[in-house]
Design a protein around this motif. Sequence first.
Motif, PDB file in Angstrom:
ATOM      1  N   UNK A 112       0.809  -1.210   0.000  1.00 38.42           N
ATOM      2  CA  UNK A 112       0.000   0.000   0.000  1.00 38.42           C
ATOM      3  C   UNK A 112       0.852   1.274   0.000  1.00 38.42           C
ATOM      4  N   UNK A 113       1.654   1.394  -1.032  1.00 34.93           N
ATOM      5  CA  UNK A 113       2.608   2.508  -1.098  1.00 34.93           C
ATOM      6  C   UNK A 113       1.949   3.755  -1.685  1.00 34.93           C
ATOM      7  N   UNK A 114       2.277   4.899  -1.111  1.00 37.91           N
ATOM      8  CA  UNK A 114       1.851   6.182  -1.671  1.00 37.91           C
ATOM      9  C   UNK A 114       2.855   6.546  -2.772  1.00 37.91           C
ATOM     10  N   UNK A 115       2.408   6.470  -4.010  1.00 35.60           N
ATOM     11  CA  UNK A 115       3.318   6.687  -5.144  1.00 35.60           C
ATOM     12  C   UNK A 115       3.431   8.167  -5.520  1.00 35.60           C
ATOM     13  N   UNK A 116       2.806   9.059  -4.735  1.00 37.78           N
ATOM     14  CA  UNK A 116       2.774  10.473  -5.144  1.00 37.78           C
ATOM     15  C   UNK A 116       3.915  11.292  -4.533  1.00 37.78           C
ATOM     16  N   UNK A 117       4.767  10.659  -3.692  1.00 41.79           N
ATOM     17  CA  UNK A 117       5.824  11.433  -3.039  1.00 41.79           C
ATOM     18  C   UNK A 117       6.982  11.701  -4.003  1.00 41.79           C
ATOM     19  N   UNK A 118       7.856  12.592  -3.564  1.00 47.30           N
ATOM     20  CA  UNK A 118       9.060  12.889  -4.361  1.00 47.30           C
ATOM     21  C   UNK A 118      10.282  12.136  -3.843  1.00 47.30           C
ATOM     22  N   UNK A 119      10.228  11.696  -2.570  1.00 48.57           N
ATOM     23  CA  UNK A 119      11.414  11.082  -1.957  1.00 48.57           C
ATOM     24  C   UNK A 119      11.087   9.725  -1.347  1.00 48.57           C
ATOM     25  N   UNK A 120      11.874   8.732  -1.741  1.00 42.73           N
ATOM     26  CA  UNK A 120      11.656   7.360  -1.262  1.00 42.73           C
ATOM     27  C   UNK A 120      12.982   6.795  -0.775  1.00 42.73           C
ATOM     28  N   UNK A 121      12.929   6.209   0.405  1.00 39.56           N
ATOM     29  CA  UNK A 121      14.101   5.527   0.946  1.00 39.56           C
ATOM     30  C   UNK A 121      13.744   4.039   0.987  1.00 39.56           C
ATOM     31  N   UNK A 122      14.417   3.250   0.193  1.00 40.95           N
ATOM     32  CA  UNK A 122      14.110   1.820   0.115  1.00 40.95           C
ATOM     33  C   UNK A 122      15.190   1.049   0.873  1.00 40.95           C
ATOM     34  N   UNK A 123      14.750   0.070   1.667  1.00 43.70           N
ATOM     35  CA  UNK A 123      15.719  -0.706   2.453  1.00 43.70           C
ATOM     36  C   UNK A 123      15.405  -2.188   2.281  1.00 43.70           C
ATOM     37  N   UNK A 124      16.423  -2.948   1.883  1.00 46.99           N
ATOM     38  CA  UNK A 124      16.232  -4.396   1.723  1.00 46.99           C
ATOM     39  C   UNK A 124      17.258  -5.120   2.568  1.00 46.99           C
ATOM     40  N   UNK A 125      16.819  -6.157   3.258  1.00 44.67           N
ATOM     41  CA  UNK A 125      17.750  -7.034   3.974  1.00 44.67           C
ATOM     42  C   UNK A 125      17.681  -8.402   3.327  1.00 44.67           C
ATOM     43  N   UNK A 126      18.794  -8.897   2.817  1.00 44.86           N
ATOM     44  CA  UNK A 126      18.847 -10.247   2.243  1.00 44.86           C
ATOM     45  C   UNK A 126      17.843 -10.447   1.128  1.00 44.86           C
ATOM     46  N   UNK A 127      17.043 -11.508   1.229  1.00 47.79           N
ATOM     47  CA  UNK A 127      16.084 -11.844   0.167  1.00 47.79           C
ATOM     48  C   UNK A 127      14.975 -10.789   0.064  1.00 47.79           C
ATOM     49  N   UNK A 128      14.878  -9.917   1.043  1.00 45.65           N
ATOM     50  CA  UNK A 128      13.911  -8.810   0.995  1.00 45.65           C
ATOM     51  C   UNK A 128      14.128  -7.886  -0.197  1.00 45.65           C
ATOM     52  N   UNK A 129      15.193  -8.117  -0.952  1.00 43.48           N
ATOM     53  CA  UNK A 129      15.458  -7.292  -2.135  1.00 43.48           C
ATOM     54  C   UNK A 129      14.392  -7.512  -3.211  1.00 43.48           C
ATOM     55  N   UNK A 130      13.682  -8.651  -3.202  1.00 51.07           N
ATOM     56  CA  UNK A 130      12.802  -8.965  -4.341  1.00 51.07           C
ATOM     57  C   UNK A 130      11.710  -7.900  -4.555  1.00 51.07           C
ATOM     58  N   UNK A 131      10.872  -7.586  -3.562  1.00 49.84           N
ATOM     59  CA  UNK A 131       9.872  -6.538  -3.813  1.00 49.84           C
ATOM     60  C   UNK A 131      10.509  -5.158  -3.934  1.00 49.84           C
TER      61      UNK A 131
END
Length: 326
Positions: free
Chosen positions: A105-124
């Motif tokens: 349920x991501x808000x796609x209208x922002x200008x700034x996104x910080x994405x964080x993946x740990x291990x296999x969490x990289x897939x999404x």
Amino acid sequence: MRFAEHWNWCTVETIRDVTPQIREFRLRPDSGGVPPCPAGSHIGVNVLIDGQPARRSYSLVETNDPSTYRIAVRLAPDSRGGSRGMWSLRAGARIETSNPTSLLDIDWTRQNYCLIAGGIGITPIMAIAAALRRTNIDPTLHYAVKSRGDAAFLDELSAMLGDRLIMHTSDEGARIDLDATFRALPDDAIAVICGPMRMLEAARRAWNDSGRAPADLRYETFGSSGLMPTAEFRVRLKDTDTELVVPQNSSMLDALNAAGFEVISDCQRGECGVCAVDVVAVDGEIDHRDVFFSDQQKRDNRKICPCVSRAIGAITIDTLYRPEAA
Ligand SMILES: Cc1cc2nc3c(=O)[nH]c(=O)nc-3n(C[C@H](O)[C@H](O)[C@H](O)COP(=O)(O)OP(=O)(O)OC[C@H]3O[C@@H](n4cnc5c(N)ncnc54)[C@H](O)[C@@H]3O)c2cc1C
């Protein structure tokens, strides 16, 4: 169940190891293509564990081929066997999958996104990064792994993000500083995180400490491995003579329902809290594996999410299930 699920047959088209522990599968649906779905979606997969069908979820990895699902499965060593079942597949195998859904349920209208993946969490997270790039937004992606050899899709990620891909490799002593990362974000930023339980909990704490709106931290768990070993434990039911044994390879929720003590549930990943039951006594220790309760609630030990959480020893609970009222 929150979504109407449709199941379709797919053929395993190609298989490739992207790290020694992560195997990529491309699945071609009989329906002819992948239905439209938001980035970060996952599919359900019917996988065989010791010959018995079981359901597991796999996030869709970014692909420019709209006719195949691309997924990546980490071989989980201490597991009930779903990932092993996936790893036993060969090209040409037939497998049933559900239509993609997203819980992020991501808000796609922002200008700034910080994405964080740990291990296999990289897939999404990789799929979300690619979707943002397509709208000309440059997200920063922090990718935490134990060692460089554990990092999947590095070439693709580097090509997509350049120096906005920041690797944190723990065996090189590089750990993500969540407090500093969140402090440095612009006010409108949202963070999206997928990784192991400890990382999610640390992120939630750092996010709250930074004074940001809780809803601006979006996260997904892949089902939790907890902080203690996954072992058999006992559950006593308040005001009854019943003591159940929850085997190593079953959840407490399944054990309760199988014994006729009905507990309603929804996400079954420790996120929604629908299945939470009251804890009356603890003779041992609870391993809270949910991300629903706060740290304080977990310390209080008054409730437990039986879908994922477990114990060492025995606990007494009250499910509020009263057979005479059923
Ligand atoms: C939305 C979503 C997306 C996902 N995407 C991916 C993906 O892209 N790639 C991927 O590899 N995986 C993904 N997963 C995880 C995946 O669905 C499986 O859980 C994973 O493959 C492990 O399955 P398993 O049967 O081998 O292990 P499981 O038996 O499910 O065990 C997983 C962990 O749970 C613990 N565990 C073992 N037995 C129990 C028990 N009885 N009760 C509670 N915990 C136990 C173990 O310590 C183990 O580490 C996703 C999960 C979800 C919910």
